[in-house]
Design a protein around this motif. Structure first.
Motif, PDB file in Angstrom:
ATOM      1  N   UNK A  45       0.888  -1.313   0.086  1.00 26.10           N
ATOM      2  CA  UNK A  45      -0.023  -0.074   0.003  1.00 26.10           C
ATOM      3  C   UNK A  45       0.785   1.255   0.151  1.00 26.10           C
ATOM      4  N   UNK A  46       1.844   1.162   0.738  1.00 26.09           N
ATOM      5  CA  UNK A  46       2.769   2.361   1.040  1.00 26.09           C
ATOM      6  C   UNK A  46       3.500   2.672  -0.477  1.00 26.09           C
ATOM      7  N   UNK A  47       3.975   1.312  -1.136  1.00 24.74           N
ATOM      8  CA  UNK A  47       4.784   1.616  -2.313  1.00 24.74           C
ATOM      9  C   UNK A  47       3.754   2.545  -3.418  1.00 24.74           C
ATOM     10  N   UNK A  48       2.728   1.809  -3.506  1.00 23.80           N
ATOM     11  CA  UNK A  48       1.700   2.243  -4.581  1.00 23.80           C
ATOM     12  C   UNK A  48       1.328   3.918  -4.307  1.00 23.80           C
ATOM     13  N   UNK A  49       1.145   4.125  -2.827  1.00 25.65           N
ATOM     14  CA  UNK A  49       0.803   5.188  -2.541  1.00 25.65           C
ATOM     15  C   UNK A  49       1.723   6.444  -2.993  1.00 25.65           C
ATOM     16  N   UNK A  50       3.157   6.049  -2.752  1.00 27.37           N
ATOM     17  CA  UNK A  50       4.277   6.950  -2.965  1.00 27.37           C
ATOM     18  C   UNK A  50       4.860   6.756  -4.217  1.00 27.37           C
ATOM     19  N   UNK A  51       4.524   5.889  -4.821  1.00 29.69           N
ATOM     20  CA  UNK A  51       4.994   5.602  -6.167  1.00 29.69           C
ATOM     21  C   UNK A  51       6.607   5.136  -6.080  1.00 29.69           C
ATOM     22  N   UNK A  52       6.897   4.480  -4.923  1.00 29.25           N
ATOM     23  CA  UNK A  52       8.280   4.386  -4.799  1.00 29.25           C
ATOM     24  C   UNK A  52       8.504   2.693  -4.530  1.00 29.25           C
ATOM     25  N   UNK A  53       9.497   2.158  -4.569  1.00 29.01           N
ATOM     26  CA  UNK A  53       9.964   0.974  -4.032  1.00 29.01           C
ATOM     27  C   UNK A  53      11.384   0.983  -3.787  1.00 29.01           C
ATOM     28  N   UNK A  54      12.084  -0.106  -3.025  1.00 26.91           N
ATOM     29  CA  UNK A  54      13.435  -0.377  -2.548  1.00 26.91           C
ATOM     30  C   UNK A  54      14.028  -1.237  -3.169  1.00 26.91           C
ATOM     31  N   UNK A  55      15.408  -0.988  -3.185  1.00 30.82           N
ATOM     32  CA  UNK A  55      16.464  -1.779  -4.021  1.00 30.82           C
ATOM     33  C   UNK A  55      17.749  -2.022  -2.852  1.00 30.82           C
TER      34      UNK A  55
END
Length: 230
Positions: free
Chosen positions: A27-37
């Motif tokens: 949910x947080x990933x798609x709300x922010x439009x970000x993901x982690x590497x």
């Protein structure tokens, strides 16, 4: 890097908290439009492919080992920081961390109508829930030079486990995530039903380039692959 980046040591630092939320929550990933590497190779592969970072972190050990090998990318819009080794260990989701982490902007995905073209060959993933298998199929699509991956009703392609399993292929293969009802054509549905197996459904889809032709030969599946004409 021309100068030593700032050092972060507090667990409640806003950038550290953001990384942790993105790593844990779809949910947080798609709300922010970000993901982690996580990992030197994954981070550098992303940069080479033109990915956009909001944050780039090294642990103290990671900075000493990997900073000189990080490609010369334009990081003027990226917040770069050092993490204490303890904080890096807290963020790591791998057994042997390399001490390199990034927060990446989700790329703009093509629409299904933009992705599919006559003569193209695509991998279709439907209801595939195993992150390792999803990453493996993206790697295979990359290695085989497929024209794209169509992703439907499956595990989050931007989850840390899937991203790591792609080993950078996520940044090199066009991916379209679409609703199950939007999968192209009834023949794809037939492929999915015929290819159902434990752990998910998948297949290779070839789009016929002949005018007026709506299908090609449909072959038997092998090791999770199959053919379906659209």
């Amino acid at each position: 890097m021309t100068q030593m980046p700032e050092k972060l040591t507090a667990r409640d630092n806003s950038a550290v908290k953001l990384y942790r939320k993105l790593a844990r929550s779809k949910k947080e990933r798609y709300r922010e439009g970000l993901f982690v590497l996580e990992g030197h190779r994954l981070v550098t592969d992303a940069l080479r492919s033109g990915a956009s970072f909001t944050h780039l972190f090294w642990t103290e050990e990671g900075y000493t080992r990997w900073n000189q090998e990080t490609i010369q990318a334009d990081l003027r819009e990226t917040r770069c920081a050092l993490l204490s080794n303890e904080l890096g260990t807290d963020l790591s989701q791998t057994e042997h961390s390399q001490g390199v982490y990034a927060i990446c902007r989700m790329p703009r995905q093509p629409e299904l109508s933009q992705l599919i073209r006559p003569g193209g060959i695509y991998a279709v993933l439907h209801q595939l829930q195993d992150p390792g298998n999803a990453g493996m199929i993206l790697r295979t699509a990359d290695a085989m030079g497929l024209d794209g991956v169509i992703y439907s009703a499956s595990c989050d392609i931007y989850s840390p486990k899937v991203v790591r399993a792609t080993m950078g292929s996520l940044f090199r293969v066009p991916v379209c995530c679409t609703a199950a009802g939007s999968l192209p054509g009834s023949r794809c549905g037939k492929l999915c039903r015929r290819g159902e197996r434990r752990g998910g459904i998948g297949g290779a889809v070839s789009v016929c380039s002949r005018n007026g032709c709506r299908h090609r030969k449909r072959g038997e599946r092998s090791a999770g692959r199959g053919n379906c004409g659209l």
